[in-house]
Design an enzyme around this catalytic site. Structure first.
Site, short mmCIF file in Angstrom:
data_model
loop_
_atom_site.label_atom_id
_atom_site.label_comp_id
_atom_site.label_asym_id
_atom_site.label_seq_id
_atom_site.Cartn_x
_atom_site.Cartn_y
_atom_site.Cartn_z
N ASN A 10 0.92 -0.98 -0.01
CA ASN A 10 -0.18 0.01 -0.15
C ASN A 10 0.95 1.05 -0.05
O ASN A 10 1.65 1.81 1.10
CB ASN A 10 -1.44 -0.03 1.21
CG ASN A 10 -2.23 1.37 1.25
OD1 ASN A 10 -2.27 2.76 0.27
ND2 ASN A 10 -2.37 1.41 2.22
N TRP A 11 0.82 1.80 -1.17
CA TRP A 11 1.52 2.19 -0.88
C TRP A 11 1.32 4.12 -1.40
O TRP A 11 2.15 5.28 -0.19
CB TRP A 11 2.29 3.12 -2.52
CG TRP A 11 2.95 2.15 -3.00
CD1 TRP A 11 3.89 0.31 -3.16
CD2 TRP A 11 3.95 2.19 -4.37
NE1 TRP A 11 4.47 0.22 -3.61
CE2 TRP A 11 4.57 1.21 -4.93
CE3 TRP A 11 3.08 3.17 -6.05
CZ2 TRP A 11 5.78 0.93 -5.93
CZ3 TRP A 11 4.32 2.93 -6.70
CH2 TRP A 11 5.47 2.01 -7.40
N LYS A 12 0.14 4.50 -0.58
CA LYS A 12 -0.51 4.99 0.19
C LYS A 12 -0.02 6.96 -0.69
O LYS A 12 -0.04 6.67 -1.89
CB LYS A 12 0.23 5.84 1.57
CG LYS A 12 -0.48 4.39 2.74
CD LYS A 12 0.31 4.52 4.07
CE LYS A 12 -0.34 3.39 4.56
NZ LYS A 12 -0.18 3.83 5.97
N HIS A 97 -9.59 1.48 4.81
CA HIS A 97 -8.52 1.25 5.85
C HIS A 97 -8.66 2.61 6.66
O HIS A 97 -9.62 3.98 6.40
CB HIS A 97 -7.37 2.05 4.19
CG HIS A 97 -6.07 1.96 4.88
ND1 HIS A 97 -5.29 2.82 5.99
CD2 HIS A 97 -5.16 1.63 5.30
CE1 HIS A 97 -4.05 2.74 6.85
NE2 HIS A 97 -3.75 1.41 5.48
N GLU A 99 -7.16 4.65 7.76
CA GLU A 99 -6.54 6.39 7.87
C GLU A 99 -8.33 6.93 6.13
O GLU A 99 -8.12 8.59 6.30
CB GLU A 99 -5.38 6.50 6.34
CG GLU A 99 -3.79 6.72 6.94
CD GLU A 99 -3.32 5.83 6.76
OE1 GLU A 99 -2.99 5.59 5.29
OE2 GLU A 99 -2.37 5.40 6.53
N GLU A 169 -5.61 -4.83 10.65
CA GLU A 169 -4.89 -3.71 10.72
C GLU A 169 -4.68 -2.56 12.10
O GLU A 169 -5.57 -1.96 11.95
CB GLU A 169 -4.55 -2.93 9.54
CG GLU A 169 -4.39 -3.16 8.16
CD GLU A 169 -3.92 -2.55 7.77
OE1 GLU A 169 -2.75 -2.24 7.16
OE2 GLU A 169 -4.44 -1.35 6.58
N GLY A 175 1.57 2.88 11.05
CA GLY A 175 2.80 3.70 10.61
C GLY A 175 3.74 4.33 11.69
O GLY A 175 4.06 5.13 11.75
N SER A 215 3.15 -1.85 10.52
CA SER A 215 4.40 -2.06 10.50
C SER A 215 5.10 -2.51 10.56
O SER A 215 5.55 -3.12 11.64
CB SER A 215 4.90 -0.82 12.00
OG SER A 215 4.12 0.18 12.22
N GLY A 236 3.37 -0.68 4.31
CA GLY A 236 2.79 0.55 3.98
C GLY A 236 4.53 0.79 3.83
O GLY A 236 4.84 0.61 2.74
N GLY A 237 4.91 1.60 5.27
CA GLY A 237 6.09 2.47 5.01
C GLY A 237 6.90 1.62 4.26
O GLY A 237 7.52 1.67 3.06
P1 PGA Z 1 2.66 0.65 7.86
O1 PGA Z 1 1.10 0.97 7.16
O2 PGA Z 1 2.62 -0.57 6.97
O3 PGA Z 1 3.72 1.99 7.13
O4 PGA Z 1 2.77 0.91 9.07
C1 PGA Z 1 0.09 0.24 6.73
C2 PGA Z 1 -0.71 -0.04 6.06
O5 PGA Z 1 -1.61 1.50 5.97
O6 PGA Z 1 -1.10 -0.07 5.33
#
Ligand code: PGA
Length: 252
Positions: A10-12, A97, A99, A169, A175, A215, A236-237
């Protein structure tokens, strides 16, 4: 019960044409050579769909979107529709998600509508569910997650169940560098699996992949993936770093 494994990036709102190229290059050859026992999906921002499709052509890697609107078309400036994903042959899409829920007021009802739209158009919804730190501290994490899942999946048709992917999640882990322990994640995944059995037939419930996200990185992927109830990762990251992401694919 052997379930399909997934490693989903997930590149966001990150990435560039350069990342499209370096990521594709890094993954393509290795994934071809090693036939990993997992499906790799890259959920990039919408403007990069075409370039990423070109760069991954002929590979086993798939592309996903991070969001759709809950209507199929209309005057919704800035939004993208399930019909566009279908048009572009994008086979996966993240829904719900945290976010999107917190910054864009995505409700459980919208998550439900989007899930329905996606399965109707043969696109796999990657449905995100997870509790906040306050909910965990109040001891209501299990019921919170179950409620989100039940609302998203209500009225799902028998033939659509195999398209569904769930991602647990915990919001406090996204994050933040604070991963749920493999035991915490495995425990919640078992709770989710049990609830799936209340929603559908056991042979269907047992096949729904449940991924962990929050994370996850190159250092903890192997341990998380070693847990029997963890069928993959939503990343994500660490999905923005080609070598680290590749190491997570190889950890499956
Ligand atoms: P993260 O994000 O790996 O940066 O914690 C995961 C996600 O939001 O899908």
């Amino acid at each position: 019960m052997a379930r399909r494994k997934f490693i989903i990036a997930n590149w966001k709102m990150n990435g560039s044409l350069e990342l499209v190229q370096t990521m594709s290059q890094t993954l393509r050859d290795k994934i071809k050579l090693n036939h990993p026992p997992c499906q790799v999906v890259l959920c990039c921002p919408d403007p990069y769909f075409s370039e990423l499709q070109k760069a991954l052509q002929g590979s086993l890697i798939q592309i996903g979107a991070q969001h759709i609107h809950h209507k199929e078309s209309g005057a919704f400036t800035g939004e993208i529709s399930v019909l566009m994903l279908k048009d572009l042959k994008i086979p996966y899409c993240i829904v719900g998600h945290s976010e999107r829920r917190s910054h864009f007021a995505e409700t459980d009802d919208m998550v439900h509508t989007k899930t329905q739209l996606l399965v109707q158009h043969d696109i796999h919804p990657v449905i995100c569910i997870g509790e906040t730190l306050e909910q965990r501290q109040a001891g209501i994490h299990e019921e919170t997650v179950i409620m989100q899942m039940v609302k998203a999946l209500q009225k799902i048709q028998h033939q659509d169940w195999p398209k569904v992917i769930l991602a647990y999640e915990p919001v406090w882990a996204i994050g933040t560098g604070k991963t749920a322990t493999p035991e915490q994640a495995n425990e919640m995944h078992s709770v989710i699996r049990k609830q799936l059995h209340n929603l559908t037939a056991p042979e269907i419930a047992d096949k729904v992949p449940i991924l962990y996200g929050g994370s996850a990185n190159g250092a903890n992927a192997k341990e998380l993936l070693s847990k029997p109830e963890i069928d993959g990762l939503l990343i994500g990251g660490a999905s923005l770093k080609p070598q680290e992401f590749l190491s997570m694919v190889m950890a499956v």
